[in-house]
Design an enzyme around this catalytic site. Sequence first.
Site, PDB file in Angstrom:
ATOM      1  CG  LEU A  57      -1.828   1.238   1.534  1.00  0.00           C
ATOM      2  CD1 LEU A  57      -2.701   1.155   0.139  1.00  0.00           C
ATOM      3  CD2 LEU A  57      -2.693   0.910   2.812  1.00  0.00           C
ATOM      4  CB  THR A 114      11.025   6.230   4.872  1.00  0.00           C
ATOM      5  OG1 THR A 114      10.225   5.265   5.451  1.00  0.00           O
ATOM      6  CG2 THR A 114      10.894   7.713   5.364  1.00  0.00           C
ATOM      7  CG  ASP A 142      15.098   0.572  11.606  1.00  0.00           C
ATOM      8  OD1 ASP A 142      13.804   0.546  12.192  1.00  0.00           O
ATOM      9  OD2 ASP A 142      16.004  -0.359  11.985  1.00  0.00           O
ATOM     10  CG  ASN A 194       2.475   2.017   4.730  1.00  0.00           C
ATOM     11  OD1 ASN A 194       1.367   1.548   4.624  1.00  0.00           O
ATOM     12  ND2 ASN A 194       3.573   1.429   4.172  1.00  0.00           N
ATOM     13  CB  SER A 225      -4.941   1.574  12.095  1.00  0.00           C
ATOM     14  OG  SER A 225      -5.200   0.756  13.198  1.00  0.00           O
ATOM     15  CE1 TYR A 257      -0.409  -5.683  12.122  1.00  0.00           C
ATOM     16  CE2 TYR A 257      -2.788  -6.385  12.096  1.00  0.00           C
ATOM     17  CZ  TYR A 257      -1.773  -5.637  11.599  1.00  0.00           C
ATOM     18  OH  TYR A 257      -1.935  -4.764  10.435  1.00  0.00           O
ATOM     19  CE  LYS A 275      -0.931  -1.796  12.096  1.00  0.00           C
ATOM     20  NZ  LYS A 275      -0.300  -0.866  11.585  1.00  0.00           N
ATOM     21  CB  THR A 307      -0.092  -5.536   0.084  1.00  0.00           C
ATOM     22  OG1 THR A 307      -0.636  -6.079   1.515  1.00  0.00           O
ATOM     23  CG2 THR A 307      -1.142  -4.446  -0.197  1.00  0.00           C
TER      24      THR A 307
END
Length: 280
Positions: free
Chosen positions: A17, A35, A59, A86, A137, A151, A155, A186
């Site tokens: 994404l 980045t 990083d 992201n 998110s 995970y 979030k 993705t």
Amino acid sequence: MIAQNKVWFITGVSSGLGRHLAEEVAKSGNIVIGTVRKQEQLAGINDLLKGKTFGYLLDVNDHQQVNETIHAVVNEFGQIDVLVNNAGYGLMGAIEETSMEEARAQMETNFFGALAVTQAVLPVMRKQGSGHIVQISSQAGISANHGLGIYNASKFALEGFSEALYKEVLPLGIKVTLVEPGPFRTEWAGASMKFAEKTIEAYADTAGRLKQYIQSISGNQPGDPIAGAHSIMKIVAAENPPLRLALGKLAVETLRKKADWIKQEVADWEKVSADADYKN
């Protein structure tokens, strides 16, 4: 109408994404600072749209590097109008299966990394009196599922500080939006996914089954990352953007089910809840 001539700072643009968003934003006439974590990935961003996309090594777990990078970008481009946090990854495994090291690494990137970048950009946006912070998110940041507990926690944490931030910076001219994607086509469920090293047979029908399912649909998810990028661009262009944007039909359905669940439980247990107060 998509806003033009803005400077977007997007973390984690090597694929998925983030990569599609960087390309679509640049095509619309904006400058994109993207980045990546590896030197060999820089050329791919610099060449994405010459004169519009610029790659920086970063990083997000290196908080000193975060501050240095933001400083360098502002020196070069003069402003940061949109921040998109992201960078992140998924971690699968039952709670009991997940080591403290694995859990801390997940929180470090998905929560503390996003927090560090947000904190570094806020002085820039406060000085400008404007800006939009977009936190990538997940529907998993609203509704938890077996096999994704840590995970989910990362979030949920992102959601918590961002909702507070929304209230803190709105009077300063800064907007905050949490984007909550459902399953998108993705590498989230593919190459970028990490798995708990330990497995426990007792969780085969819960965490184990979800792992199998997510792997089975990788590459065939319903979410279109280019269409998702356009949705994000629309809310950034909006005069009054939402705090939350569910991304994809499945995300909308997930958030509605969670809202209904909370509403029903509050109603079912309202008397027990109210009994906890002093009786005046």
